[in-house]
Design a protein around this motif. Structure first.
Motif, PDB file in Angstrom:
ATOM      1  N   GLY A  62       2.693   7.742 -10.924  1.00  0.00           N
ATOM      2  CA  GLY A  62       2.372   6.435 -10.360  1.00  0.00           C
ATOM      3  C   GLY A  62       0.985   6.284  -9.779  1.00  0.00           C
ATOM      4  O   GLY A  62       0.643   5.226  -9.253  1.00  0.00           O
ATOM      5  N   LEU A  63       0.150   7.305  -9.855  1.00  0.00           N
ATOM      6  CA  LEU A  63      -1.230   7.208  -9.388  1.00  0.00           C
ATOM      7  C   LEU A  63      -1.955   6.136 -10.195  1.00  0.00           C
ATOM      8  O   LEU A  63      -1.792   6.058 -11.407  1.00  0.00           O
ATOM      9  N   SER A  64      -2.756   5.288  -9.528  1.00  0.00           N
ATOM     10  CA  SER A  64      -3.379   4.152 -10.210  1.00  0.00           C
ATOM     11  C   SER A  64      -4.469   4.550 -11.193  1.00  0.00           C
ATOM     12  O   SER A  64      -4.756   3.818 -12.134  1.00  0.00           O
ATOM     13  N   CYS A  65      -5.108   5.694 -10.988  1.00  0.00           N
ATOM     14  CA  CYS A  65      -6.229   6.110 -11.825  1.00  0.00           C
ATOM     15  C   CYS A  65      -6.365   7.616 -11.719  1.00  0.00           C
ATOM     16  O   CYS A  65      -6.176   8.182 -10.634  1.00  0.00           O
TER      17      CYS A  65
ATOM     18  N   PHE B 104      -5.385   8.707  -1.568  1.00  0.00           N
ATOM     19  CA  PHE B 104      -6.313   8.988  -2.658  1.00  0.00           C
ATOM     20  C   PHE B 104      -7.214   7.783  -2.887  1.00  0.00           C
ATOM     21  O   PHE B 104      -6.726   6.669  -3.085  1.00  0.00           O
ATOM     22  N   ALA B 105      -8.524   8.008  -2.878  1.00  0.00           N
ATOM     23  CA  ALA B 105      -9.499   6.973  -3.228  1.00  0.00           C
ATOM     24  C   ALA B 105      -9.800   7.136  -4.708  1.00  0.00           C
ATOM     25  O   ALA B 105     -10.225   8.208  -5.147  1.00  0.00           O
ATOM     26  N   THR B 106      -9.584   6.071  -5.482  1.00  0.00           N
ATOM     27  CA  THR B 106      -9.819   6.140  -6.929  1.00  0.00           C
ATOM     28  C   THR B 106     -10.738   5.007  -7.364  1.00  0.00           C
ATOM     29  O   THR B 106     -11.151   4.181  -6.555  1.00  0.00           O
ATOM     30  N   GLU B 107     -11.006   4.971  -8.641  1.00  0.00           N
ATOM     31  CA  GLU B 107     -11.789   3.875  -9.233  1.00  0.00           C
ATOM     32  C   GLU B 107     -10.965   2.594  -9.349  1.00  0.00           C
ATOM     33  O   GLU B 107     -11.510   1.538  -9.609  1.00  0.00           O
ATOM     34  N   TRP B 108      -9.634   2.703  -9.173  1.00  0.00           N
ATOM     35  CA  TRP B 108      -8.754   1.539  -9.309  1.00  0.00           C
ATOM     36  C   TRP B 108      -7.862   1.362  -8.095  1.00  0.00           C
ATOM     37  O   TRP B 108      -6.677   1.085  -8.215  1.00  0.00           O
ATOM     38  N   GLY B 109      -8.436   1.555  -6.908  1.00  0.00           N
ATOM     39  CA  GLY B 109      -7.705   1.244  -5.686  1.00  0.00           C
ATOM     40  C   GLY B 109      -7.369   2.439  -4.818  1.00  0.00           C
ATOM     41  O   GLY B 109      -7.663   3.589  -5.127  1.00  0.00           O
ATOM     42  N   LEU B 110      -6.721   2.109  -3.712  1.00  0.00           N
ATOM     43  CA  LEU B 110      -6.289   3.077  -2.710  1.00  0.00           C
ATOM     44  C   LEU B 110      -4.832   3.426  -2.985  1.00  0.00           C
ATOM     45  O   LEU B 110      -4.004   2.537  -3.203  1.00  0.00           O
ATOM     46  N   ASN B 111      -4.510   4.704  -2.965  1.00  0.00           N
ATOM     47  CA  ASN B 111      -3.158   5.174  -3.266  1.00  0.00           C
ATOM     48  C   ASN B 111      -2.626   5.991  -2.097  1.00  0.00           C
ATOM     49  O   ASN B 111      -3.307   6.900  -1.621  1.00  0.00           O
TER      50      ASN B 111
ATOM     51  N   HIS C 273       6.629   9.219  -4.064  1.00  0.00           N
ATOM     52  CA  HIS C 273       6.159   8.000  -4.731  1.00  0.00           C
ATOM     53  C   HIS C 273       4.780   7.582  -4.222  1.00  0.00           C
ATOM     54  O   HIS C 273       4.411   7.864  -3.091  1.00  0.00           O
ATOM     55  N   PHE C 274       4.089   6.846  -5.092  1.00  0.00           N
ATOM     56  CA  PHE C 274       2.802   6.261  -4.720  1.00  0.00           C
ATOM     57  C   PHE C 274       2.987   4.801  -4.334  1.00  0.00           C
ATOM     58  O   PHE C 274       3.787   4.089  -4.945  1.00  0.00           O
ATOM     59  N   LYS C 275       2.228   4.366  -3.345  1.00  0.00           N
ATOM     60  CA  LYS C 275       2.076   2.944  -3.045  1.00  0.00           C
ATOM     61  C   LYS C 275       0.601   2.655  -3.285  1.00  0.00           C
ATOM     62  O   LYS C 275      -0.275   3.346  -2.756  1.00  0.00           O
ATOM     63  N   ILE C 276       0.331   1.629  -4.103  1.00  0.00           N
ATOM     64  CA  ILE C 276      -1.040   1.333  -4.506  1.00  0.00           C
ATOM     65  C   ILE C 276      -1.513   0.063  -3.813  1.00  0.00           C
ATOM     66  O   ILE C 276      -0.819  -0.949  -3.802  1.00  0.00           O
ATOM     67  N   TYR C 277      -2.707   0.136  -3.242  1.00  0.00           N
ATOM     68  CA  TYR C 277      -3.351  -1.010  -2.599  1.00  0.00           C
ATOM     69  C   TYR C 277      -4.558  -1.383  -3.451  1.00  0.00           C
ATOM     70  O   TYR C 277      -5.478  -0.582  -3.603  1.00  0.00           O
ATOM     71  N   LYS C 278      -4.534  -2.606  -4.010  1.00  0.00           N
ATOM     72  CA  LYS C 278      -5.622  -3.074  -4.870  1.00  0.00           C
ATOM     73  C   LYS C 278      -6.191  -4.378  -4.335  1.00  0.00           C
ATOM     74  O   LYS C 278      -5.514  -5.134  -3.645  1.00  0.00           O
ATOM     75  N   ALA C 279      -7.423  -4.639  -4.737  1.00  0.00           N
ATOM     76  CA  ALA C 279      -8.067  -5.901  -4.381  1.00  0.00           C
ATOM     77  C   ALA C 279      -7.387  -7.051  -5.122  1.00  0.00           C
ATOM     78  O   ALA C 279      -6.946  -6.884  -6.262  1.00  0.00           O
TER      79      ALA C 279
ATOM     80  N   ASN D   9     -11.696  -2.415  -5.589  1.00  0.00           N
ATOM     81  CA  ASN D   9     -10.911  -1.290  -6.116  1.00  0.00           C
ATOM     82  C   ASN D   9     -11.732  -0.015  -6.292  1.00  0.00           C
ATOM     83  O   ASN D   9     -11.192   1.078  -6.285  1.00  0.00           O
ATOM     84  N   GLY D  10     -13.034  -0.151  -6.474  1.00  0.00           N
ATOM     85  CA  GLY D  10     -13.900   1.010  -6.653  1.00  0.00           C
ATOM     86  C   GLY D  10     -14.210   1.646  -5.313  1.00  0.00           C
ATOM     87  O   GLY D  10     -14.952   1.081  -4.506  1.00  0.00           O
ATOM     88  N   LEU D  11     -13.660   2.831  -5.070  1.00  0.00           N
ATOM     89  CA  LEU D  11     -13.812   3.485  -3.770  1.00  0.00           C
ATOM     90  C   LEU D  11     -14.627   4.765  -3.892  1.00  0.00           C
ATOM     91  O   LEU D  11     -14.589   5.447  -4.918  1.00  0.00           O
TER      92      LEU D  11
END
Length: 160
Positions: free
Chosen positions: A42-45, A61-68, A74-80, A91-93
């Motif tokens: 479930g990681l966004s990127c 986790f800071a990714t190129e497609w949001g905060l995880n 389980h993952f919870k994803i925070y996106k713009a 989303n670019g962190l």
């Protein structure tokens, strides 16, 4: 002619050496395991820029497609989001940092300044990217974050 070491001195040295080797080889070696937690979980990127752990034990986790946020299962994803107001600004962190004094995750974005996520209220705070405003970061791209012992946040930027 060789000088002989008396037996009463050889026995303690031998016992010391034997005891040391016994403890070294009888101590169980701790086993560590590595677990992959990627896109299939479930990681966004799969391009991770940074990782931190908060006071409650969550991994962030800071990714190129949001905060995880990972809770161990389980993952919870925070996106713009362009319409919603309680989202991350981009989303670019680049970096994330768990605040040592408060229940906050500081978020350095690549092009949209600094964000703070309050883990207690589940809200985002966006800090302006302006040199004219008192709390402004002065640059869009935040490259690094560091918490000082006195609780102040140090910010590295692409420029300024």
């Amino acid at each position: 002619m060789k000088k002989r070491i008396p037996l009463n001195r050889r026995i303690p040295a031998f016992l010391f050496l034997f005891t040391g080797l016994f403890f070294i080889f009888s101590t169980p070696i701790s086993s560590h395991s590595i677990e992959k937690i990627g896109l299939e979980r479930g990681l966004s990127c799969d391009y991770i820029q940074d990782i931190t752990q908060d006071k409650e034990g969550f991994l962030w986790f800071a990714t190129e497609w949001g905060l995880n946020r990972f809770d161990g299962s389980h993952f919870k994803i925070y996106k713009a989001h362009p319409v919603e107001t309680n989202t991350i600004s981009s989303n670019g962190l680049n970096k994330i940092l768990a605040d040592t004094l408060h229940n906050i995750i500081w978020i350095a974005t690549q092009r949209s300044g600094l964000n703070a996520f309050d883990c207690t209220t589940q809200t985002f705070i966006h800090y302006p990217v302006s040199t004219e405003q008192p709390n402004g970061t002065g640059a869009n791209g935040i490259t690094d974050l560091c918490m000082a012992e006195d609780g102040n946040l140090w910010i590295g930027t692409y420029n300024n």
